[in-house]
Design a protein around this motif. Sequence first.
Motif, PDB file in Angstrom:
ATOM      1  N   THR A 417       0.833  -1.203   0.000  1.00  0.00           N
ATOM      2  CA  THR A 417       0.000   0.000   0.000  1.00  0.00           C
ATOM      3  C   THR A 417       0.866   1.251   0.000  1.00  0.00           C
ATOM      4  OG1 THR A 417      -1.737  -1.156   1.215  1.00  0.00           O
ATOM      5  CG2 THR A 417      -1.793   1.250   1.260  1.00  0.00           C
ATOM      6  N   VAL A 418       0.484   2.236  -0.805  1.00  0.00           N
ATOM      7  CA  VAL A 418       1.242   3.486  -0.895  1.00  0.00           C
ATOM      8  C   VAL A 418       0.373   4.648  -0.425  1.00  0.00           C
ATOM      9  CG1 VAL A 418       2.653   2.604  -2.789  1.00  0.00           C
ATOM     10  CG2 VAL A 418       0.556   3.878  -3.298  1.00  0.00           C
ATOM     11  N   TYR A 419       0.985   5.826  -0.365  1.00  0.00           N
ATOM     12  CA  TYR A 419       0.284   7.051   0.035  1.00  0.00           C
ATOM     13  C   TYR A 419       0.465   8.136  -1.025  1.00  0.00           C
ATOM     14  CZ  TYR A 419       0.015   4.727   4.536  1.00  0.00           C
ATOM     15  OH  TYR A 419      -0.245   3.821   5.526  1.00  0.00           O
ATOM     16  N   ASP A 420       0.565   7.695  -2.286  1.00  0.00           N
ATOM     17  CA  ASP A 420       0.783   8.643  -3.374  1.00  0.00           C
ATOM     18  C   ASP A 420      -0.422   9.555  -3.596  1.00  0.00           C
ATOM     19  OD1 ASP A 420       3.189   7.386  -3.686  1.00  0.00           O
ATOM     20  OD2 ASP A 420       2.618   6.260  -5.476  1.00  0.00           O
ATOM     21  N   PHE A 421      -1.620   9.080  -3.242  1.00  0.00           N
ATOM     22  CA  PHE A 421      -2.840   9.856  -3.470  1.00  0.00           C
ATOM     23  C   PHE A 421      -3.593  10.047  -2.161  1.00  0.00           C
ATOM     24  CE2 PHE A 421      -1.593   7.757  -7.338  1.00  0.00           C
ATOM     25  CZ  PHE A 421      -1.607   8.813  -8.246  1.00  0.00           C
ATOM     26  N   PHE A 422      -2.846  10.244  -1.103  1.00  0.00           N
ATOM     27  CA  PHE A 422      -3.406  10.378   0.241  1.00  0.00           C
ATOM     28  C   PHE A 422      -3.350  11.829   0.685  1.00  0.00           C
ATOM     29  CE2 PHE A 422      -3.143  10.357   4.883  1.00  0.00           C
ATOM     30  CZ  PHE A 422      -4.160   9.483   5.221  1.00  0.00           C
ATOM     31  N   ASN A 423      -4.525  12.435   0.884  1.00  0.00           N
ATOM     32  CA  ASN A 423      -4.644  13.796   1.410  1.00  0.00           C
ATOM     33  C   ASN A 423      -3.881  14.825   0.589  1.00  0.00           C
ATOM     34  OD1 ASN A 423      -6.185  12.566   3.308  1.00  0.00           O
ATOM     35  ND2 ASN A 423      -4.935  13.111   5.066  1.00  0.00           N
ATOM     36  N   LEU A 424      -4.202  14.856  -0.701  1.00  0.00           N
ATOM     37  CA  LEU A 424      -3.556  15.792  -1.620  1.00  0.00           C
ATOM     38  C   LEU A 424      -4.384  17.065  -1.778  1.00  0.00           C
ATOM     39  CD1 LEU A 424      -2.422  13.450  -4.551  1.00  0.00           C
ATOM     40  CD2 LEU A 424      -1.153  14.077  -2.476  1.00  0.00           C
ATOM     41  N   SER A 425      -3.712  18.138  -2.093  1.00  0.00           N
ATOM     42  CA  SER A 425      -4.396  19.359  -2.514  1.00  0.00           C
ATOM     43  C   SER A 425      -4.927  19.151  -3.934  1.00  0.00           C
ATOM     44  CB  SER A 425      -3.428  20.541  -2.494  1.00  0.00           C
ATOM     45  OG  SER A 425      -2.423  20.366  -3.489  1.00  0.00           O
ATOM     46  N   ASP A 426      -5.808  20.035  -4.377  1.00  0.00           N
ATOM     47  CA  ASP A 426      -6.290  19.957  -5.753  1.00  0.00           C
ATOM     48  C   ASP A 426      -5.134  20.125  -6.738  1.00  0.00           C
ATOM     49  OD1 ASP A 426      -8.951  19.570  -5.031  1.00  0.00           O
ATOM     50  OD2 ASP A 426      -9.366  21.722  -4.947  1.00  0.00           O
ATOM     51  N   ARG A 427      -4.186  20.946  -6.395  1.00  0.00           N
ATOM     52  CA  ARG A 427      -3.031  21.165  -7.271  1.00  0.00           C
ATOM     53  C   ARG A 427      -2.234  19.886  -7.447  1.00  0.00           C
ATOM     54  NH1 ARG A 427       0.235  25.503  -8.864  1.00  0.00           N
ATOM     55  NH2 ARG A 427       2.429  24.970  -9.168  1.00  0.00           N
ATOM     56  N   ASP A 428      -1.995  19.176  -6.344  1.00  0.00           N
ATOM     57  CA  ASP A 428      -1.221  17.940  -6.415  1.00  0.00           C
ATOM     58  C   ASP A 428      -2.048  16.779  -6.952  1.00  0.00           C
ATOM     59  OD1 ASP A 428       1.064  19.172  -5.410  1.00  0.00           O
ATOM     60  OD2 ASP A 428       0.523  18.750  -3.332  1.00  0.00           O
ATOM     61  N   ASN A 429      -3.355  16.923  -6.906  1.00  0.00           N
ATOM     62  CA  ASN A 429      -4.258  15.876  -7.387  1.00  0.00           C
ATOM     63  C   ASN A 429      -4.707  16.166  -8.815  1.00  0.00           C
ATOM     64  OD1 ASN A 429      -5.619  13.417  -6.544  1.00  0.00           O
ATOM     65  ND2 ASN A 429      -7.536  14.551  -6.671  1.00  0.00           N
ATOM     66  N   TYR A 430      -3.801  16.728  -9.621  1.00  0.00           N
ATOM     67  CA  TYR A 430      -4.149  17.206 -10.955  1.00  0.00           C
ATOM     68  C   TYR A 430      -4.603  16.091 -11.884  1.00  0.00           C
ATOM     69  CZ  TYR A 430       0.490  15.429 -12.114  1.00  0.00           C
ATOM     70  OH  TYR A 430       1.592  14.616 -12.273  1.00  0.00           O
ATOM     71  N   ASN A 431      -4.308  14.826 -11.551  1.00  0.00           N
ATOM     72  CA  ASN A 431      -4.747  13.712 -12.384  1.00  0.00           C
ATOM     73  C   ASN A 431      -6.262  13.552 -12.377  1.00  0.00           C
ATOM     74  OD1 ASN A 431      -2.397  12.900 -10.391  1.00  0.00           O
ATOM     75  ND2 ASN A 431      -1.798  12.177 -12.430  1.00  0.00           N
ATOM     76  N   HIS A 432      -6.918  14.111 -11.366  1.00  0.00           N
ATOM     77  CA  HIS A 432      -8.351  13.953 -11.167  1.00  0.00           C
ATOM     78  C   HIS A 432      -9.077  15.253 -11.521  1.00  0.00           C
ATOM     79  CE1 HIS A 432      -6.350  10.984  -8.662  1.00  0.00           C
ATOM     80  NE2 HIS A 432      -7.490  10.370  -8.401  1.00  0.00           N
ATOM     81  N   LYS A 433     -10.075  15.155 -12.373  1.00  0.00           N
ATOM     82  CA  LYS A 433     -10.868  16.314 -12.781  1.00  0.00           C
ATOM     83  C   LYS A 433     -12.308  16.126 -12.310  1.00  0.00           C
ATOM     84  CE  LYS A 433      -7.246  17.810 -14.899  1.00  0.00           C
ATOM     85  NZ  LYS A 433      -6.458  18.902 -14.319  1.00  0.00           N
ATOM     86  N   ARG A 434     -12.771  16.987 -11.430  1.00  0.00           N
ATOM     87  CA  ARG A 434     -14.125  16.856 -10.896  1.00  0.00           C
ATOM     88  C   ARG A 434     -15.180  17.082 -11.977  1.00  0.00           C
ATOM     89  NH1 ARG A 434     -14.219  20.162  -5.166  1.00  0.00           N
ATOM     90  NH2 ARG A 434     -12.065  19.756  -4.510  1.00  0.00           N
ATOM     91  N   MET A 435     -16.311  16.382 -11.811  1.00  0.00           N
ATOM     92  CA  MET A 435     -17.441  16.535 -12.723  1.00  0.00           C
ATOM     93  C   MET A 435     -18.735  16.591 -11.928  1.00  0.00           C
ATOM     94  SD  MET A 435     -16.307  13.794 -15.659  1.00  0.00           S
ATOM     95  CE  MET A 435     -17.979  13.697 -16.290  1.00  0.00           C
ATOM     96  N   TYR A 436     -19.834  16.816 -12.639  1.00  0.00           N
ATOM     97  CA  TYR A 436     -21.166  16.881 -12.039  1.00  0.00           C
ATOM     98  C   TYR A 436     -21.163  17.893 -10.884  1.00  0.00           C
ATOM     99  CZ  TYR A 436     -21.139  12.396 -14.506  1.00  0.00           C
ATOM    100  OH  TYR A 436     -20.976  11.421 -15.444  1.00  0.00           O
ATOM    101  N   ASN A 437     -21.956  17.631  -9.860  1.00  0.00           N
ATOM    102  CA  ASN A 437     -21.999  18.545  -8.720  1.00  0.00           C
ATOM    103  C   ASN A 437     -20.756  18.454  -7.850  1.00  0.00           C
ATOM    104  OD1 ASN A 437     -24.404  19.645  -9.428  1.00  0.00           O
ATOM    105  ND2 ASN A 437     -25.503  19.055  -7.578  1.00  0.00           N
ATOM    106  N   SER A 438     -19.869  17.512  -8.150  1.00  0.00           N
ATOM    107  CA  SER A 438     -18.620  17.412  -7.388  1.00  0.00           C
ATOM    108  C   SER A 438     -17.757  18.657  -7.547  1.00  0.00           C
ATOM    109  CB  SER A 438     -17.825  16.170  -7.816  1.00  0.00           C
ATOM    110  OG  SER A 438     -18.525  14.988  -7.484  1.00  0.00           O
ATOM    111  N   VAL A 439     -17.985  19.414  -8.617  1.00  0.00           N
ATOM    112  CA  VAL A 439     -17.207  20.637  -8.807  1.00  0.00           C
ATOM    113  C   VAL A 439     -17.519  21.663  -7.726  1.00  0.00           C
ATOM    114  CG1 VAL A 439     -17.045  20.274 -11.300  1.00  0.00           C
ATOM    115  CG2 VAL A 439     -18.897  21.678 -10.390  1.00  0.00           C
ATOM    116  N   TYR A 440     -18.655  21.493  -7.033  1.00  0.00           N
ATOM    117  CA  TYR A 440     -19.038  22.445  -5.998  1.00  0.00           C
ATOM    118  C   TYR A 440     -18.633  21.997  -4.595  1.00  0.00           C
ATOM    119  CZ  TYR A 440     -21.892  24.124  -9.849  1.00  0.00           C
ATOM    120  OH  TYR A 440     -22.305  24.585 -11.065  1.00  0.00           O
ATOM    121  N   LEU A 441     -17.988  20.862  -4.478  1.00  0.00           N
ATOM    122  CA  LEU A 441     -17.461  20.466  -3.177  1.00  0.00           C
ATOM    123  C   LEU A 441     -16.353  21.430  -2.767  1.00  0.00           C
ATOM    124  CD1 LEU A 441     -17.254  16.577  -3.582  1.00  0.00           C
ATOM    125  CD2 LEU A 441     -18.913  17.880  -2.221  1.00  0.00           C
ATOM    126  N   PRO A 442     -16.042  21.505  -1.479  1.00  0.00           N
ATOM    127  CA  PRO A 442     -15.015  22.461  -1.043  1.00  0.00           C
ATOM    128  C   PRO A 442     -13.674  22.237  -1.736  1.00  0.00           C
ATOM    129  CG  PRO A 442     -16.213  21.588   0.841  1.00  0.00           C
ATOM    130  CD  PRO A 442     -16.658  20.790  -0.341  1.00  0.00           C
TER     131      PRO A 442
END
Length: 454
Positions: A417-442
């Motif tokens: 198990t790794v922690y490469d995607f554990f508690n990242l900022s949006d900047r560091d989580n650039y691989n993930h692009k929010r969609m739907y109403n998820s764009v309005y999450l904090p």
Amino acid sequence: MRILENIAYGLMGLVFACLAFILACVVNPDIGVWVGALLQPADEEEVQVDTSNKYYVEVPDWDYIYGNSEETDSHDVESEENSSSGLGDMITNAVTGISDAIAELEATEVDNPADNDVTVEDVANAADAMVDVLTGKGIHVVVESDDNKTKAEDTVSSDGSDNAEAVAYAPGVPVGKSGYAAFDPEIIELDDEGLARQAINSVDYGDLGEGLTFDSQFYPYYNMLSEEGKSLYRQIYANTRALNPAFRPVQQVTMDTMQMIIMSVVFDHPELFWLDTTFYQEYDYQGVAVKLRLRYYDKIKDIPSANSQFLAAADQIVAGASGLPDDLSKEVYIHNLLAEKLNYKHNPLDQSAYSAIVGNDTVCAGYAKAFQYLMQRLGVPTYLCAGYAGQMHAWNIIKLGDNYYNVDVTWDDQDPTVYDFFNLSDRDNYNHKRMYNSVYLPACNEGVFIAVAD
């Protein structure tokens, strides 16, 4: 130098496209609704991506991202064609120019990258950032390497299904671990008032969910809705709890609004695991939903019994974490337990939390919903986030203290198990692009780095 010329033309094209997009938005703020359809390649002019190179530009499936709605206001058609008819071509040409530049640069790259004025990585990063500024929807320069691309034989599950579908964005990103399934509603259009009346009279309102409240700290999607939307949300939630699959909507809304509200219930409530989150039926008359029919998983023959199993299994997991000293410790515990317990494998219940809490085989939706449910049970606000990460994907946003963080247990489930995607900022989580109403999450503005003992 031809390489730099190609790069310059590509980036200049994107700059002009950005300016055109910004100006168009100033003139018409609703441009974002139809620009997706403009960017979507037509069948006969499909953008061809050359994946033979190590570095190439990936254009996602716009059907997933923008949908295929045929509804267009008649008074907007002429202005769309006149004001932005070349925007799609500009982006396509820019992407093609950058792809050519990258291919040529890679072919001439010397052994020592420091000897190059411009490296392949420089072009890839610059192009990716520029396209994101324009679309924010996931056109990406893909970087493949032997280190981050799982061999094909390692991605075939025991049932023979090939999971090697996604392409890694960067080193360390797993391939083929983005299996979220979006809603595919069946819309039954009723032709006349008599048919509509028949559909309405065939069902009642069921349980309206009157008196239900949902804390904004734990149920953000409910609190994004209007009062009209909240009343429908409560009705859908209450009828699902009561195992009543068909009912008359308490409010009359369009099919797009209805889909958003049903999705909000699903995103907020992983404990409703018997609800098939990929499908529902809507009876539609003159653009208004007059009857809903939800689908419950056929594989779950006895829902009350399955719910008892689900709660017992969750209780056992929660008990193991409840005595830990802080929320971060509890998060690490649940993160690691799921990563160690679960196998990434498709199955008929893989979009549910049940598949990950009672069962051991699931996909990203199961990982994320199980993590959400267990952390919520531990009193830690945790949300499901849906979006695009090479394919449709689900992960989580968690609140620790006053800050929010991205966490992707699915992609951290490696050996070990790794922690490469554990508690990242949006900047560091650039691989993930929010969609739907998820764009309005904090927004997730900070990252947390933890030291884990071997």
